[in-house]
Write a protein that holds these residues in place. Sequence first.
Motif, mmCIF file in Angstrom:
data_model
loop_
_atom_site.group_PDB
_atom_site.id
_atom_site.type_symbol
_atom_site.label_atom_id
_atom_site.label_comp_id
_atom_site.label_asym_id
_atom_site.label_seq_id
_atom_site.Cartn_x
_atom_site.Cartn_y
_atom_site.Cartn_z
ATOM 1 N N ASN A 76 19.872 52.852 12.242
ATOM 2 C CA ASN A 76 19.070 53.342 10.974
ATOM 3 C C ASN A 76 18.004 52.237 10.315
ATOM 4 O OD1 ASN A 76 19.592 56.089 11.461
ATOM 5 N ND2 ASN A 76 21.631 55.606 10.587
ATOM 6 N N THR A 77 17.383 51.411 11.022
ATOM 7 C CA THR A 77 16.595 50.562 10.325
ATOM 8 C C THR A 77 15.214 50.452 11.111
ATOM 9 O OG1 THR A 77 17.557 48.997 12.107
ATOM 10 C CG2 THR A 77 18.836 48.977 10.060
ATOM 11 N N VAL A 78 14.359 49.901 10.202
ATOM 12 C CA VAL A 78 13.125 49.572 10.446
ATOM 13 C C VAL A 78 12.575 48.196 10.049
ATOM 14 C CG1 VAL A 78 10.565 50.604 10.361
ATOM 15 C CG2 VAL A 78 12.493 52.278 10.148
ATOM 16 N N ASP A 79 12.116 47.630 10.937
ATOM 17 C CA ASP A 79 11.759 46.187 10.715
ATOM 18 C C ASP A 79 10.102 45.809 10.890
ATOM 19 O OD1 ASP A 79 14.484 44.589 12.546
ATOM 20 O OD2 ASP A 79 14.523 45.636 10.593
ATOM 21 N N LEU A 80 9.532 44.843 9.739
ATOM 22 C CA LEU A 80 8.553 44.502 10.005
ATOM 23 C C LEU A 80 8.332 42.897 10.414
ATOM 24 C CD1 LEU A 80 5.435 45.578 9.797
ATOM 25 C CD2 LEU A 80 5.329 44.703 7.396
ATOM 26 N N GLU A 81 7.821 42.530 11.411
ATOM 27 C CA GLU A 81 7.793 41.278 11.881
ATOM 28 C C GLU A 81 6.390 40.646 11.551
ATOM 29 O OE1 GLU A 81 10.276 39.274 13.289
ATOM 30 O OE2 GLU A 81 8.873 37.608 13.238
ATOM 31 N N MET A 82 6.468 39.751 10.536
ATOM 32 C CA MET A 82 5.354 39.288 10.287
ATOM 33 C C MET A 82 4.660 37.751 10.480
ATOM 34 S SD MET A 82 5.313 40.831 6.427
ATOM 35 C CE MET A 82 6.321 39.817 5.698
ATOM 36 N N ASN A 83 3.816 37.649 11.146
ATOM 37 C CA ASN A 83 3.514 36.225 11.896
ATOM 38 C C ASN A 83 2.145 35.651 11.112
ATOM 39 O OD1 ASN A 83 5.769 35.982 13.772
ATOM 40 N ND2 ASN A 83 4.586 37.366 14.901
ATOM 41 N N SER A 84 1.919 34.575 11.296
ATOM 42 C CA SER A 84 0.587 33.923 10.841
ATOM 43 C C SER A 84 0.296 34.551 9.386
ATOM 44 C CB SER A 84 -0.657 34.237 11.827
ATOM 45 O OG SER A 84 -0.122 33.572 13.353
ATOM 46 N N LEU A 85 1.156 34.441 8.590
ATOM 47 C CA LEU A 85 1.053 34.849 7.119
ATOM 48 C C LEU A 85 -0.138 34.197 6.537
ATOM 49 C CD1 LEU A 85 4.795 35.498 6.244
ATOM 50 C CD2 LEU A 85 2.839 37.266 6.206
ATOM 51 N N LYS A 86 -0.642 35.260 5.742
ATOM 52 C CA LYS A 86 -2.027 34.551 4.873
ATOM 53 C C LYS A 86 -1.783 34.532 3.344
ATOM 54 C CE LYS A 86 -5.349 36.013 8.663
ATOM 55 N NZ LYS A 86 -6.087 36.649 8.877
ATOM 56 N N PRO A 87 -2.296 33.957 2.514
ATOM 57 C CA PRO A 87 -2.035 34.162 1.017
ATOM 58 C C PRO A 87 -2.489 35.674 0.800
ATOM 59 C CG PRO A 87 -3.219 32.107 1.399
ATOM 60 C CD PRO A 87 -3.147 32.700 2.977
ATOM 61 N N GLU A 88 -3.504 36.353 1.525
ATOM 62 C CA GLU A 88 -3.669 37.553 1.374
ATOM 63 C C GLU A 88 -2.679 38.601 1.445
ATOM 64 O OE1 GLU A 88 -5.529 35.466 2.651
ATOM 65 O OE2 GLU A 88 -6.931 36.240 4.396
ATOM 66 N N ASP A 89 -1.575 38.115 2.229
ATOM 67 C CA ASP A 89 -0.491 39.011 2.583
ATOM 68 C C ASP A 89 0.554 38.916 1.527
ATOM 69 O OD1 ASP A 89 -0.755 37.735 5.775
ATOM 70 O OD2 ASP A 89 -1.473 39.804 5.192
ATOM 71 N N THR A 90 0.267 38.311 0.322
ATOM 72 C CA THR A 90 1.059 38.496 -1.055
ATOM 73 C C THR A 90 1.103 39.949 -1.413
ATOM 74 O OG1 THR A 90 0.870 35.893 -1.314
ATOM 75 C CG2 THR A 90 1.413 37.338 -3.009
ATOM 76 N N ALA A 91 2.341 40.450 -1.765
ATOM 77 C CA ALA A 91 2.498 41.775 -2.084
ATOM 78 C C ALA A 91 3.989 42.013 -2.251
ATOM 79 C CB ALA A 91 1.734 42.571 -1.099
ATOM 80 N N VAL A 92 4.208 43.100 -2.901
ATOM 81 C CA VAL A 92 5.650 44.073 -2.898
ATOM 82 C C VAL A 92 5.430 44.710 -1.471
ATOM 83 C CG1 VAL A 92 7.311 45.323 -3.747
ATOM 84 C CG2 VAL A 92 5.932 43.425 -5.216
ATOM 85 N N TYR A 93 6.352 44.482 -0.500
ATOM 86 C CA TYR A 93 6.422 45.580 0.767
ATOM 87 C C TYR A 93 7.497 46.417 0.332
ATOM 88 C CZ TYR A 93 3.047 42.222 2.935
ATOM 89 O OH TYR A 93 1.970 41.650 3.351
ATOM 90 N N SER A 94 7.099 47.614 0.650
ATOM 91 C CA SER A 94 7.789 48.944 0.664
ATOM 92 C C SER A 94 8.079 49.680 2.174
ATOM 93 C CB SER A 94 7.671 49.742 -0.530
ATOM 94 O OG SER A 94 7.460 49.066 -1.836
ATOM 95 N N CYS A 95 9.103 49.992 2.545
ATOM 96 C CA CYS A 95 9.080 51.097 3.355
ATOM 97 C C CYS A 95 9.385 52.300 2.839
ATOM 98 C CB CYS A 95 10.386 50.800 4.297
ATOM 99 S SG CYS A 95 12.000 51.173 3.597
ATOM 100 N N ALA A 96 8.815 53.319 3.898
ATOM 101 C CA ALA A 96 8.993 54.837 3.383
ATOM 102 C C ALA A 96 9.049 55.677 4.440
ATOM 103 C CB ALA A 96 7.500 54.937 2.650
ATOM 104 N N ALA A 97 9.637 56.783 4.269
ATOM 105 C CA ALA A 97 9.955 57.834 5.373
ATOM 106 C C ALA A 97 9.322 59.274 5.226
ATOM 107 C CB ALA A 97 11.364 58.280 5.309
ATOM 108 N N SER A 98 8.660 59.522 6.269
ATOM 109 C CA SER A 98 7.899 60.998 6.078
ATOM 110 C C SER A 98 8.234 61.754 7.093
ATOM 111 C CB SER A 98 6.279 60.614 6.262
ATOM 112 O OG SER A 98 5.746 61.712 6.462
ATOM 113 N N GLY A 99 8.203 63.150 6.812
ATOM 114 C CA GLY A 99 8.436 64.129 7.893
ATOM 115 C C GLY A 99 7.238 64.631 8.749
#
Length: 121
Positions: A76-99
Amino acid sequence: QVQLVESGGSSVQAGDSLRLSCACSGPISSYVMGWFRQAPGKEREIVASISWNGGKLFYADSVKGRFTISRDNYKNTVDLEMNSLKPEDTAVYSCAASGQLTTRRDGYDYWGQGTRVTVSS
């Protein structure tokens, strides 16, 4: 009621990699899962989504080729692998669920509190 808790956010340098994880309090197999982000002064935007069995993936153009979303319906997990990060990737990251299979913010019913990612140049 589904509860989502993100982890893995950090402050990194441009070019670094980071893996975010979202843990769900209950079974996620019946939900489409998405990662969204909100940068300072900007609207929340979708980053990536993954269908119930992982067969359909969506990525925002800005992260294609750099980010990878995955899910484990047993853990029951969801991952986000982020590579080659850029300054414009700066943010608050949230996961969400939809039906439903959607990339619209208003299509998601459950949200986590978010985890902050800061990328310095």
